[in-house]
Write a protein that holds these residues in place. Structure first.
Motif, PDB file in Angstrom:
ATOM      1  N   PRO A  71       0.832  -1.212   0.000  1.00 30.02           N
ATOM      2  CA  PRO A  71       0.000   0.000   0.000  1.00 30.02           C
ATOM      3  C   PRO A  71       0.863   1.258   0.000  1.00 30.02           C
ATOM      4  O   PRO A  71       1.900   1.313   0.660  1.00 30.02           O
ATOM      5  N   VAL A  72       0.424   2.257  -0.764  1.00 33.89           N
ATOM      6  CA  VAL A  72       1.168   3.513  -0.870  1.00 33.89           C
ATOM      7  C   VAL A  72       0.305   4.640  -0.304  1.00 33.89           C
ATOM      8  O   VAL A  72      -0.837   4.835  -0.733  1.00 33.89           O
ATOM      9  N   ASP A  73       0.855   5.370   0.655  1.00 31.77           N
ATOM     10  CA  ASP A  73       0.147   6.520   1.227  1.00 31.77           C
ATOM     11  C   ASP A  73       0.492   7.740   0.381  1.00 31.77           C
ATOM     12  O   ASP A  73       1.432   8.480   0.664  1.00 31.77           O
ATOM     13  N   SER A  74      -0.300   7.963  -0.675  1.00 27.35           N
ATOM     14  CA  SER A  74       0.007   8.999  -1.658  1.00 27.35           C
ATOM     15  C   SER A  74      -1.122  10.009  -1.752  1.00 27.35           C
ATOM     16  O   SER A  74      -2.205   9.828  -1.189  1.00 27.35           O
ATOM     17  N   GLU A  75      -0.868  11.089  -2.485  1.00 26.74           N
ATOM     18  CA  GLU A  75      -1.923  12.073  -2.753  1.00 26.74           C
ATOM     19  C   GLU A  75      -3.070  11.423  -3.524  1.00 26.74           C
ATOM     20  O   GLU A  75      -4.240  11.726  -3.295  1.00 26.74           O
ATOM     21  N   LEU A  76      -2.720  10.526  -4.425  1.00 22.13           N
ATOM     22  CA  LEU A  76      -3.743   9.839  -5.202  1.00 22.13           C
ATOM     23  C   LEU A  76      -4.633   8.989  -4.295  1.00 22.13           C
ATOM     24  O   LEU A  76      -5.851   8.921  -4.493  1.00 22.13           O
ATOM     25  N   GLN A  77      -4.039   8.353  -3.283  1.00 25.48           N
ATOM     26  CA  GLN A  77      -4.845   7.558  -2.368  1.00 25.48           C
ATOM     27  C   GLN A  77      -5.832   8.434  -1.608  1.00 25.48           C
ATOM     28  O   GLN A  77      -6.970   8.041  -1.356  1.00 25.48           O
ATOM     29  N   ARG A  78      -5.419   9.645  -1.266  1.00 27.33           N
ATOM     30  CA  ARG A  78      -6.328  10.550  -0.567  1.00 27.33           C
ATOM     31  C   ARG A  78      -7.498  10.959  -1.463  1.00 27.33           C
ATOM     32  O   ARG A  78      -8.619  11.185  -0.983  1.00 27.33           O
ATOM     33  N   ILE A  79      -7.241  11.052  -2.784  1.00 27.95           N
ATOM     34  CA  ILE A  79      -8.329  11.340  -3.719  1.00 27.95           C
ATOM     35  C   ILE A  79      -9.268  10.141  -3.831  1.00 27.95           C
ATOM     36  O   ILE A  79     -10.491  10.293  -3.906  1.00 27.95           O
ATOM     37  N   LEU A  80      -8.706   8.942  -3.827  1.00 31.30           N
ATOM     38  CA  LEU A  80      -9.542   7.750  -3.869  1.00 31.30           C
ATOM     39  C   LEU A  80     -10.412   7.638  -2.618  1.00 31.30           C
ATOM     40  O   LEU A  80     -11.556   7.177  -2.673  1.00 31.30           O
ATOM     41  N   ASP A  81      -9.874   8.067  -1.480  1.00 27.91           N
ATOM     42  CA  ASP A  81     -10.636   8.031  -0.226  1.00 27.91           C
ATOM     43  C   ASP A  81     -11.703   9.119  -0.171  1.00 27.91           C
ATOM     44  O   ASP A  81     -12.772   8.922   0.415  1.00 27.91           O
ATOM     45  N   ASN A  82     -11.414  10.258  -0.769  1.00 28.12           N
ATOM     46  CA  ASN A  82     -12.345  11.397  -0.745  1.00 28.12           C
ATOM     47  C   ASN A  82     -12.377  12.010  -2.139  1.00 28.12           C
ATOM     48  O   ASN A  82     -11.703  13.010  -2.409  1.00 28.12           O
ATOM     49  N   PRO A  83     -13.149  11.416  -3.058  1.00 24.10           N
ATOM     50  CA  PRO A  83     -13.025  11.754  -4.488  1.00 24.10           C
ATOM     51  C   PRO A  83     -13.392  13.175  -4.865  1.00 24.10           C
ATOM     52  O   PRO A  83     -12.811  13.738  -5.785  1.00 24.10           O
ATOM     53  N   ASN A  84     -14.384  13.779  -4.199  1.00 27.63           N
ATOM     54  CA  ASN A  84     -14.775  15.150  -4.520  1.00 27.63           C
ATOM     55  C   ASN A  84     -15.611  15.692  -3.361  1.00 27.63           C
ATOM     56  O   ASN A  84     -16.026  14.934  -2.476  1.00 27.63           O
ATOM     57  N   PRO A  85     -15.872  16.998  -3.355  1.00 27.02           N
ATOM     58  CA  PRO A  85     -16.548  17.598  -2.193  1.00 27.02           C
ATOM     59  C   PRO A  85     -17.960  17.097  -1.919  1.00 27.02           C
ATOM     60  O   PRO A  85     -18.460  17.264  -0.808  1.00 27.02           O
ATOM     61  N   ILE A  86     -18.636  16.491  -2.897  1.00 24.83           N
ATOM     62  CA  ILE A  86     -20.035  16.100  -2.675  1.00 24.83           C
ATOM     63  C   ILE A  86     -20.243  14.593  -2.660  1.00 24.83           C
ATOM     64  O   ILE A  86     -21.368  14.127  -2.544  1.00 24.83           O
ATOM     65  N   MET A  87     -19.169  13.815  -2.770  1.00 20.55           N
ATOM     66  CA  MET A  87     -19.305  12.363  -2.801  1.00 20.55           C
ATOM     67  C   MET A  87     -18.309  11.699  -1.870  1.00 20.55           C
ATOM     68  O   MET A  87     -17.164  12.135  -1.756  1.00 20.55           O
ATOM     69  N   THR A  88     -18.765  10.622  -1.238  1.00 20.29           N
ATOM     70  CA  THR A  88     -17.856   9.753  -0.516  1.00 20.29           C
ATOM     71  C   THR A  88     -17.310   8.700  -1.477  1.00 20.29           C
ATOM     72  O   THR A  88     -17.719   8.620  -2.638  1.00 20.29           O
ATOM     73  N   LYS A 122       6.259  17.074 -17.036  1.00 23.92           N
ATOM     74  CA  LYS A 122       4.957  17.436 -16.501  1.00 23.92           C
ATOM     75  C   LYS A 122       4.459  16.358 -15.548  1.00 23.92           C
ATOM     76  O   LYS A 122       4.508  15.169 -15.853  1.00 23.92           O
ATOM     77  N   ILE A 123       3.982  16.797 -14.402  1.00 23.83           N
ATOM     78  CA  ILE A 123       3.453  15.886 -13.388  1.00 23.83           C
ATOM     79  C   ILE A 123       2.023  16.287 -13.069  1.00 23.83           C
ATOM     80  O   ILE A 123       1.739  17.461 -12.825  1.00 23.83           O
ATOM     81  N   LYS A 124       1.137  15.316 -13.087  1.00 26.33           N
ATOM     82  CA  LYS A 124      -0.265  15.574 -12.759  1.00 26.33           C
ATOM     83  C   LYS A 124      -0.480  15.410 -11.254  1.00 26.33           C
ATOM     84  O   LYS A 124      -0.102  14.393 -10.670  1.00 26.33           O
ATOM     85  N   LYS A 125      -1.092  16.414 -10.665  1.00 26.83           N
ATOM     86  CA  LYS A 125      -1.504  16.326  -9.267  1.00 26.83           C
ATOM     87  C   LYS A 125      -3.026  16.286  -9.253  1.00 26.83           C
ATOM     88  O   LYS A 125      -3.695  17.280  -9.504  1.00 26.83           O
ATOM     89  N   TYR A 126      -3.582  15.119  -8.970  1.00 30.88           N
ATOM     90  CA  TYR A 126      -5.031  14.940  -9.057  1.00 30.88           C
ATOM     91  C   TYR A 126      -5.735  15.660  -7.917  1.00 30.88           C
ATOM     92  O   TYR A 126      -5.289  15.653  -6.768  1.00 30.88           O
ATOM     93  N   THR A 127      -6.870  16.281  -8.271  1.00 30.24           N
ATOM     94  CA  THR A 127      -7.641  17.050  -7.291  1.00 30.24           C
ATOM     95  C   THR A 127      -9.044  16.483  -7.085  1.00 30.24           C
ATOM     96  O   THR A 127      -9.742  16.896  -6.156  1.00 30.24           O
ATOM     97  N   GLY A 128      -9.487  15.566  -7.938  1.00 31.54           N
ATOM     98  CA  GLY A 128     -10.835  15.018  -7.756  1.00 31.54           C
ATOM     99  C   GLY A 128     -11.188  13.990  -8.820  1.00 31.54           C
ATOM    100  O   GLY A 128     -10.518  13.880  -9.857  1.00 31.54           O
ATOM    101  N   LEU A 129     -12.221  13.230  -8.533  1.00 31.51           N
ATOM    102  CA  LEU A 129     -12.774  12.256  -9.474  1.00 31.51           C
ATOM    103  C   LEU A 129     -14.264  12.529  -9.588  1.00 31.51           C
ATOM    104  O   LEU A 129     -14.987  12.514  -8.587  1.00 31.51           O
ATOM    105  N   TRP A 130     -14.736  12.777 -10.823  1.00 30.96           N
ATOM    106  CA  TRP A 130     -16.130  13.184 -11.040  1.00 30.96           C
ATOM    107  C   TRP A 130     -16.811  12.282 -12.070  1.00 30.96           C
ATOM    108  O   TRP A 130     -16.437  12.287 -13.247  1.00 30.96           O
ATOM    109  N   PRO A 131     -17.793  11.500 -11.674  1.00 29.00           N
ATOM    110  CA  PRO A 131     -18.600  10.756 -12.660  1.00 29.00           C
ATOM    111  C   PRO A 131     -19.523  11.715 -13.401  1.00 29.00           C
ATOM    112  O   PRO A 131     -20.090  12.632 -12.791  1.00 29.00           O
ATOM    113  N   ILE A 132     -19.658  11.560 -14.703  1.00 29.51           N
ATOM    114  CA  ILE A 132     -20.463  12.486 -15.503  1.00 29.51           C
ATOM    115  C   ILE A 132     -21.561  11.735 -16.241  1.00 29.51           C
ATOM    116  O   ILE A 132     -21.496  10.515 -16.421  1.00 29.51           O
TER     117      ILE A 132
END
Length: 419
Positions: A71-88, A122-132
């Motif tokens: 397991p990796v404690d990364s910024e991406l993992q934090r996005i997976l745990d809390n994908p966006n402000p309105i969704m768990t 270039k490095i991507k820093k993910y900020t959210g995951l949004w289903p559309i």
């Protein structure tokens, strides 16, 4: 759409983009999507059953090292745990799979910020995951044959993104080159609709049969000629007698004769209804015991392997492919949706699992408590026990013949001398 518009502004459509080239010669424009089958309660229950199980999944960023997945404690993992402000996390997974079953295609937009690495890359820093939920999807390509997806939404808003920036899950990915479903990228429900029509006919027939049971059940024949006024009076008297009667018997004089109407009301038998329900459920890989929750371990394992596991593999591979570059994947980075919460075991089987894993030191003490629904204890945090009946495989031969290393012998001799 306000939550994602700012991200889309940075992704303008490039010039000289044309529709992607399809091998079958068709134009890759797909409108979303039919939902007729979801008027059926059986279909909704089957899909709900699958989605409610899948939302128990736990996505984890891991790095594969040999046979181990660390397991990796990364910024991406934090996005997976809390994908966006309105969704768990479970909201995101539920939304993804409902869209997948409704449309046979499900899209998730990973929002990110771009920074530069130490070597200027270039490095991507993910900020959210949004289903559309687009109403139309067009596949485009530029002169370098880079693939893009143009999304059109119900409010008329459109945006174009690189295919490599879009998580796209496909269900029943067969005849279409880019989309799940049939050749038009639509849910292929023709066979299922026939079954649902049959089910609807049975239900309507049952309703009509019930209504007919409340219809006229008999005729009173008067053995004489009556004018309209006398007929109405006799009918009123008969209705009065029927309302006042409590015994179930009705007395008539010599002039009246009751003629019953023998109605044969044929309701659908249980076997037929069960056959139709199972035929619908089979389309989704759900059995009646799974639907009702009255299943055995073997039945759940069959449901998991046939229906759930392929979907878990698909979402794990698609998230890995989009969220990591080829170089990052080369270093073993993966997203795995772990199904440990789905595995059905009774108490005896849990005890056996804990004995095997616990004796080898593979479980923390709190994990053992959690397996039985007990809360973790602070004093057991980080505590891991191991049985002394196990040895390292590298030392097994030494222990078996009673040999000791030179260091051990020196230590023992030294202790004897000091004694």
């Amino acid at each position: 759409m306000g939550w994602i518009t700012d991200f889309f502004k940075g992704h303008k459509k490039k010039e000289n983009q044309t529709y992607a080239k399809m091998l079958d010669g068709t134009t890759p424009v797909f409108s979303q999507f039919g939902q007729d089958i979801y008027a059926s309660d059986v279909v909704q229950q089957a899909v709900l059953c699958i989605v409610m199980e899948l939302k128990k999944l736990t996505p984890q960023h891991v790095r594969k090292a040999g046979a181990n997945e660390i397991p990796v404690d990364s910024e991406l993992q934090r996005i997976l745990d809390n994908p966006n402000p309105i969704m768990t996390q479970s909201d995101l997974i539920e939304k993804i799979f409902w869209q997948l079953f409704l449309n046979y295609n499900s899209f998730v937009i990973p929002t990110y910020e771009t920074t530069k690495g130490i070597h200027g890359e270039k490095i991507k820093k993910y900020t959210g995951l949004w289903p559309i939920q687009p109403i139309q999807v067009d596949f485009l390509q530029d002169t370098s044959e880079e693939l893009y997806i143009k999304f059109t939404f119900s409010n008329g808003y459109t945006t174009t993104l690189k295919r490599s920036d879009v998580i796209h899950l496909k269900y029943r990915f067969s005849v279409n080159e880019l989309m799940g479903g049939n050749s038009a990228g639509q849910p292929d429900n023709a066979a299922l609709l026939k079954i649902l029509q049959l089910n609807n006919t049975l239900l309507e027939g049952t309703g009509k049969a019930l209504k007919s049971s409340f219809a006229i059940n008999g005729v009173i024949k008067y053995n004489t000629l009556l004018d309209d006024g006398v007929m109405e009076k006799n009918i009123a008297d008969l209705e009065k007698k029927l309302r006042a009667n409590e015994s179930g018997f009705l007395g008539l004089d010599i002039n009246g004769e009751f003629i019953p109407i023998n109605r044969q009301i044929a309701l659908v038998d249980d076997a037929t209804l069960k056959f139709i329900d199972e035929k619908i459920l089979r389309q989704f890989g759900v059995s009646l015991p799974i639907l009702t929750g009255d299943y055995t371990k073997a039945q759940y394992e069959a449901f998991y392997q046939k229906t759930l596991e392929p979907l878990i593999i698909s979402i794990s591979q698609e998230f890995t492919k989009i969220l990591f570059t080829g170089r990052e994947r080369g270093f073993g980075n993966k997203i795995i949706f772990y199904p440990h919460e789905l595995i059905f075991m009774d108490t005896a089987q849990k005890l056996e699992m804990i004995r095997l894993l616990g004796d080898s030191g593979a479980l923390y003490e709190n994990e053992k408590r959690i397996a039985f629904g007990l809360k973790p204890l602070a004093e057991l945090d980080g505590v891991r026990m191991q049985s002394l009946n196990y040895v390292d495989v590298q030392n097994a031969a030494t222990y078996q013949v009673g040999e000791q290393s030179a260091e051990s012998n020196d230590a023992i001799n030294g202790d004897e001398l000091n004694g």
